[in-house]
Structures are given as C-alpha cells and as structure tokens.
Design an enzyme around this catalytic site. Structure first.
Site, PDB file in Angstrom:
ATOM      1  CB  CYS A  46      -1.479   3.573  -5.161  1.00 52.92           C
ATOM      2  SG  CYS A  46      -2.844   2.391  -5.098  1.00 52.92           S
ATOM      3  CG  HIS A  66      -2.111  -0.836   1.130  1.00 56.05           C
ATOM      4  ND1 HIS A  66      -2.993  -0.761   0.073  1.00 56.05           N
ATOM      5  CD2 HIS A  66      -2.590  -1.807   1.960  1.00 56.05           C
ATOM      6  CE1 HIS A  66      -3.973  -1.633   0.256  1.00 56.05           C
ATOM      7  NE2 HIS A  66      -3.744  -2.283   1.386  1.00 56.05           N
TER       8      HIS A  66
END
Length: 218
Positions: free
Chosen positions: A199, A137
């Site tokens: 991301c 993440h």
C-alpha cells in the site's frame, strides 16, 4: 451513618485496585500498536533466521491462493495469526540492507502469512526469471514488514534467497499506482524483474499501491 473501619479499608483497597486496572488498560491501549509491532518483528525474525532447504521444498509443494482481493489487513488477531504464520513453511527470504528489511517469503497470498512476511503474487514464479512479484503489508509502524519501502531509492540492492538459489536485483523504478493496476506484475519480454507491491501508506482504507521494481544483476 458512618461506615465500619473494616468496610472503609476494603473500599479504599477496591478503589486502588480499580485505579491500577484502569492505568494498566490505559497504558496497554497507548502502547498496543508498538507492542504489536515488536511482536510481529520478533516473529518475523525468528522465522527468517531458521529457514532450511527442506522447509523450502515443503513450502513449494503446497497449494496457494493468489487472489490479492482476499487479503485482509493485519487485524487485532495479529498475535495469533503471526504465531500460525511462523509455523508455516516458507519458500525463501527477501533482504534489503539499506531499508533494514529481512523477511520470510511464503507461497501465495495468505492473510496470516503476510503478518510476518511477503507472499508471491503469481503461480509458477521462478527466481531470476520473468517478473518475480511479491506483496507485503504497509503498516503504520514504519519499521516493520514492507513499510520501509516508502524510503526505497533507485540503486538499492534487493537479495532474494530460495533454497540453494540466490538472486540480486537493483531497484530501478519506484511509482504509485491505483490498486486496480495489476499490469505492474506482468512479465516484460526480455526483462528479468523483481516487483514489490505494498500500500502507498499505512493509513486504513488506502487504495493506492507503491510499486518498487528492480532488475536482475546476478
């Protein structure tokens, strides 16, 4: 009509207690993301510093999910999810000293496990062979999980440990791709690669992916 002294005192205490509660709630809201970050960091550290070879063997034998589309963003239940993840068997660790990354690696892509570490992206991955792909993440806190990859530079060294095995990779490529580009984790003939996927930012709804690629040097 004036209120009795006892009732006035009670109302003043009630007002003070209410103001104190509002102050505590306000502070909690302001610092909640910071507290969450500290908690995740602590849980991750506790996990990665206590991975045994026996744990790695247990972790490798478990079934895993590799559907990245099922992975959910870190939620308001991160405290509970990270606690569960710390009790899950890891299969190794990833260290990037230049970026202060030191995280446990879990088999597969499980939303709970990804609250404190990275997950393997393909079944049958073997350290030092093919394209060893890991996902993690990117948080709004730039210091936790895979968020520091935003500052990755070519030439930095990544060390992956799995039981008795250790592999060192040198970062050779950094790029941003659409989330639909899954070709980045494919094996490349004649190459022994490491691919780190996160991301492109910590913003909610981010659809781009930051890809950091390394080549095996040892």
């Amino acid at each position: 009509m004036t209120q009795p002294p006892k009732k006035r005192r009670w109302l003043k205490w009630a007002e003070r207690i209410l103001l104190l509660l509002l102050l505590v709630v306000g502070i909690a809201l302001v610092f909640s993301s910071q507290l969450e970050g500290y908690w995740i960091q602590w849980q991750s550290h506790q996990k990665v510093t206590n991975i045994s070879q026996q744990e790695v063997k247990r972790g490798e034998t478990k079934n895993a999910n590799y559907n990245y589309q099922n992975v959910q963003a870190v939620s308001e239940n991160a405290v509970l999810e990270s606690e569960k993840a710390r009790k899950t068997d890891a299969i190794g660790s990833i260290q990037i000293p230049d970026l202060d990354i030191n995280l446990p690696i879990f088999k597969g892509l499980n939303s709970e496990n990804l609250t404190i570490g990275a997950g393997t992206m393909k079944p049958g991955q073997k350290l030092g062979e093919g394209n060893y792909a890991l996902a993690g993440h990117h948080m709004q806190n730039p210091k936790i999980l895979f968020s520091p990859l935003a500052k990755a530079k070519k030439g930095q060294i990544v060390t992956i440990k799995a039981g008795k095995q250790t592999a060192r990779y040198r970062i050779t490529k950094i790029k941003v791709v659409p989330e639909t580009d899954v070709s980045v984790i494919n094996d490349v003939p004649g190459k022994k690669l490491l691919t780190l996927v996160t991301c492109a930012s910590g913003n909610p709804g981010e659809t781009r992916r930051l890809i950091v690629t390394g080549e095996l040097i040892k």
